[in-house]
Design a protein around this motif. Structure first.
Motif, PDB file in Angstrom:
ATOM      1  N   ARG A 152       0.695  -1.144   0.070  1.00 34.62           N
ATOM      2  CA  ARG A 152       0.039  -0.117  -0.171  1.00 34.62           C
ATOM      3  C   ARG A 152       0.983   1.230   0.108  1.00 34.62           C
ATOM      4  O   ARG A 152       0.477   2.133  -0.649  1.00 34.62           O
ATOM      5  N   ILE A 153       1.855   1.515   0.876  1.00 28.51           N
ATOM      6  CA  ILE A 153       2.888   2.583   0.698  1.00 28.51           C
ATOM      7  C   ILE A 153       3.640   2.507  -0.168  1.00 28.51           C
ATOM      8  O   ILE A 153       3.848   3.487  -0.784  1.00 28.51           O
ATOM      9  N   LYS A 154       4.176   1.320  -0.960  1.00 25.34           N
ATOM     10  CA  LYS A 154       4.940   1.578  -2.011  1.00 25.34           C
ATOM     11  C   LYS A 154       4.181   2.076  -3.173  1.00 25.34           C
ATOM     12  O   LYS A 154       4.631   2.576  -4.249  1.00 25.34           O
ATOM     13  N   ASN A 155       2.999   1.494  -3.285  1.00 24.15           N
ATOM     14  CA  ASN A 155       2.186   2.077  -4.354  1.00 24.15           C
ATOM     15  C   ASN A 155       1.771   3.640  -4.353  1.00 24.15           C
ATOM     16  O   ASN A 155       1.836   4.281  -5.317  1.00 24.15           O
ATOM     17  N   LYS A 156       1.785   4.094  -3.117  1.00 22.80           N
ATOM     18  CA  LYS A 156       1.659   5.495  -3.021  1.00 22.80           C
ATOM     19  C   LYS A 156       2.899   6.175  -3.261  1.00 22.80           C
ATOM     20  O   LYS A 156       3.013   7.239  -4.024  1.00 22.80           O
ATOM     21  N   ALA A 157       4.082   5.536  -3.088  1.00 24.25           N
ATOM     22  CA  ALA A 157       5.371   6.148  -3.337  1.00 24.25           C
ATOM     23  C   ALA A 157       5.360   6.201  -4.890  1.00 24.25           C
ATOM     24  O   ALA A 157       5.906   7.255  -5.503  1.00 24.25           O
ATOM     25  N   LYS A 158       4.888   5.117  -5.688  1.00 23.05           N
ATOM     26  CA  LYS A 158       4.920   5.120  -7.083  1.00 23.05           C
ATOM     27  C   LYS A 158       4.098   6.240  -7.630  1.00 23.05           C
ATOM     28  O   LYS A 158       4.493   6.921  -8.708  1.00 23.05           O
ATOM     29  N   LYS A 159       2.918   6.502  -7.098  1.00 21.95           N
ATOM     30  CA  LYS A 159       2.112   7.493  -7.662  1.00 21.95           C
ATOM     31  C   LYS A 159       2.963   8.925  -7.286  1.00 21.95           C
ATOM     32  O   LYS A 159       2.733   9.815  -8.224  1.00 21.95           O
ATOM     33  N   ALA A 160       3.393   9.083  -6.301  1.00 21.35           N
ATOM     34  CA  ALA A 160       4.090  10.445  -5.889  1.00 21.35           C
ATOM     35  C   ALA A 160       5.181  10.494  -6.956  1.00 21.35           C
ATOM     36  O   ALA A 160       5.461  11.629  -7.187  1.00 21.35           O
ATOM     37  N   LYS A 161       6.075   9.450  -7.140  1.00 23.15           N
ATOM     38  CA  LYS A 161       6.798   9.711  -8.114  1.00 23.15           C
ATOM     39  C   LYS A 161       6.531  10.119  -9.563  1.00 23.15           C
ATOM     40  O   LYS A 161       7.042  10.824 -10.167  1.00 23.15           O
ATOM     41  N   ALA A 162       5.607   9.464  -9.923  1.00 23.84           N
ATOM     42  CA  ALA A 162       4.819   9.732 -11.258  1.00 23.84           C
ATOM     43  C   ALA A 162       4.615  11.176 -11.201  1.00 23.84           C
ATOM     44  O   ALA A 162       4.697  11.849 -12.246  1.00 23.84           O
ATOM     45  N   VAL A 163       4.012  11.844 -10.126  1.00 24.82           N
ATOM     46  CA  VAL A 163       3.580  13.403 -10.353  1.00 24.82           C
ATOM     47  C   VAL A 163       4.939  13.962 -10.432  1.00 24.82           C
ATOM     48  O   VAL A 163       4.931  15.239 -11.257  1.00 24.82           O
ATOM     49  N   VAL A 164       6.089  13.750  -9.781  1.00 22.42           N
ATOM     50  CA  VAL A 164       7.132  14.474 -10.028  1.00 22.42           C
ATOM     51  C   VAL A 164       7.608  14.369 -11.321  1.00 22.42           C
ATOM     52  O   VAL A 164       8.041  15.331 -12.092  1.00 22.42           O
ATOM     53  N   GLU A 165       7.554  13.021 -11.837  1.00 18.23           N
ATOM     54  CA  GLU A 165       8.198  12.869 -13.305  1.00 18.23           C
ATOM     55  C   GLU A 165       7.582  13.803 -14.458  1.00 18.23           C
ATOM     56  O   GLU A 165       7.966  14.313 -15.087  1.00 18.23           O
ATOM     57  N   GLU A 166       6.030  13.715 -14.134  1.00 20.41           N
ATOM     58  CA  GLU A 166       5.054  14.618 -14.860  1.00 20.41           C
ATOM     59  C   GLU A 166       5.435  16.143 -14.941  1.00 20.41           C
ATOM     60  O   GLU A 166       5.524  16.750 -15.762  1.00 20.41           O
ATOM     61  N   GLU A 167       5.677  16.655 -13.508  1.00 19.43           N
ATOM     62  CA  GLU A 167       5.895  18.112 -13.498  1.00 19.43           C
ATOM     63  C   GLU A 167       7.442  18.465 -13.928  1.00 19.43           C
ATOM     64  O   GLU A 167       7.362  19.440 -14.662  1.00 19.43           O
ATOM     65  N   ILE A 168       7.990  17.565 -13.836  1.00 16.75           N
ATOM     66  CA  ILE A 168       9.486  17.739 -14.377  1.00 16.75           C
ATOM     67  C   ILE A 168       9.656  17.804 -15.946  1.00 16.75           C
ATOM     68  O   ILE A 168      10.124  18.557 -16.357  1.00 16.75           O
ATOM     69  N   ALA A 169       8.686  17.089 -16.589  1.00 16.25           N
ATOM     70  CA  ALA A 169       8.754  16.682 -18.026  1.00 16.25           C
ATOM     71  C   ALA A 169       7.982  17.999 -18.582  1.00 16.25           C
ATOM     72  O   ALA A 169       8.218  18.297 -19.941  1.00 16.25           O
TER      73      ALA A 169
END
Length: 83
Positions: free
Chosen positions: A65-82
């Motif tokens: 559950r925590i790892k899935n939240k971490a993956k979602k947070a990572k995706a948000v940062v990747e999207e913003e940086i792109a």
């Protein structure tokens, strides 16, 4: 803190106030690795940067559950940086 920014005034000689040349990779929702203008490490590796004021779940957490939240947070940062 009364809404004041706790960082000192911008100093072009300070790595904390440097310009990012290129983001190498995003680790999680609050950490990424980048090459910094004027910072030339001997090993040529990018510098790890924590995003101030952000604290997200860690990618290395064993709980699904925590790892899935971490993956979602990572995706948000990747999207913003792109952008």
């Amino acid at each position: 803190m009364g809404g004041r920014d706790p960082l000192p005034k911008r100093d072009p000689n300070c790595i904390w106030h440097s310009t990012i040349i290129k983001v190498d990779r995003v680790y999680d929702g609050d950490t990424f690795f980048a090459h910094i203008k004027g910072h030339n490490p001997i090993d040529k590796k990018p510098v790890g940067i924590r995003i101030r004021g952000i604290d997200t779940p860690e990618m290395k957490d064993k709980r699904t559950r925590i790892k899935n939240k971490a993956k979602k947070a990572k995706a948000v940062v990747e999207e913003e940086i792109a952008k």
